[in-house]
Design a protein around this motif. Structure first.
Motif, short mmCIF file in Angstrom:
data_model
loop_
_atom_site.label_atom_id
_atom_site.label_comp_id
_atom_site.label_asym_id
_atom_site.label_seq_id
_atom_site.Cartn_x
_atom_site.Cartn_y
_atom_site.Cartn_z
N TYR A 106 45.12 42.71 37.39
CA TYR A 106 44.53 42.91 38.72
C TYR A 106 43.05 43.23 38.52
N GLN A 165 39.29 44.12 40.59
CA GLN A 165 38.77 44.67 41.84
C GLN A 165 37.29 45.00 41.67
N ARG A 177 48.45 45.31 36.89
CA ARG A 177 48.85 45.42 38.30
C ARG A 177 50.02 46.39 38.43
N VAL A 210 51.57 42.42 45.35
CA VAL A 210 50.45 41.47 45.31
C VAL A 210 49.46 41.65 46.44
#
Length: 217
Positions: free
Chosen positions: A60, A62, A78, A82
């Motif tokens: 993941y 960000q 993650r 999702v």
């Protein structure tokens, strides 16, 4: 309720410690490179387990805000469903931390394996790559979200005067038991007193926290 004494950041002292910054960066490069090599196979096993649970991506990324307000992409394993980011607005009323930060103890977005890897901070391991390439340091204030920075006061902005870290004084003391203002005070206290041996102390304490979690969720 007692008001916390505000920490005054000595910016000239922070920016002028060239020898400390040199050795801090050297430690970041050597330690993150070694850790990435050692943890490669365990990391791939963890990535497989994450993907196997719900067939979503294992990693993941960000956007976060780094030193001097510079944005960068931060990586994690993650630990949530999702579409977790799209559900923040729906869960805003359940936010348990005052100020420019969002945290829920029993967050419904966290997956089964996500609870385990968050408890032991294993979801943070991919940030070793961020450390290696210089976006982050092993020790420093946690990098905030752009939406959080939009709510910052001039005082809060001081925590962006150094490279953000994977761990810091906040994580090895109060962690999620601290509110936003307490987190800022701890970050500024670290910045004012940071040093090579202090960083090593926090790193060793972080290892202890990973083995015996202190309120992570």
């Amino acid at each position: 309720m007692l008001m916390m004494e505000r920490v005054k950041l000595d910016k000239s002292k922070v920016q002028g410690r060239f020898i400390y910054h040199f050795f801090k960066r050297a430690l970041d490069i050597v330690a993150s490179a070694c850790a990435l090599i050692i943890l490669f196979i365990p990391g791939m096993v963890l990535a497989f387990l994450i993907r196997h649970e719900d067939h979503g991506p294992s990693f993941y990324s960000q956007e976060r805000i780094g030193k001097d307000g510079k944005p960068f992409k931060m990586y994690k394993f993650r630990s949530m469903i999702v579409n977790a980011d799209q559900l923040v607005d729906q869960l805003e009323a359940q936010n348990e931390i005052n100020g420019a930060m969002f945290k829920i103890k029993d967050d419904p977005r966290v997956t089964k394996i996500g609870h385990t890897i968050r408890k032991y901070s294993l979801d943070e391991l991919p940030q070793l790559w961020n450390v290696l390439i210089g976006d982050m340091s092993l020790v420093g204030p946690r990098p905030p979200l752009p939406s959080e920075v939009e709510e910052y006061t001039d005082y809060d902005f001081q925590r962006l005067s150094v490279t953000p870290g994977c761990t810091g004084l906040w994580q090895v003391t109060k962690r999620n038991d601290a509110n936003f203002d307490e987190m800022v005070e701890l970050d500024l206290d670290y910045i004012n007193h940071s040093g090579f041996w202090y960083d090593l102390e926090i790193i060793f304490k972080t290892i202890g926290v990973m083995i015996h979690p202190n309120g992570a969720y």
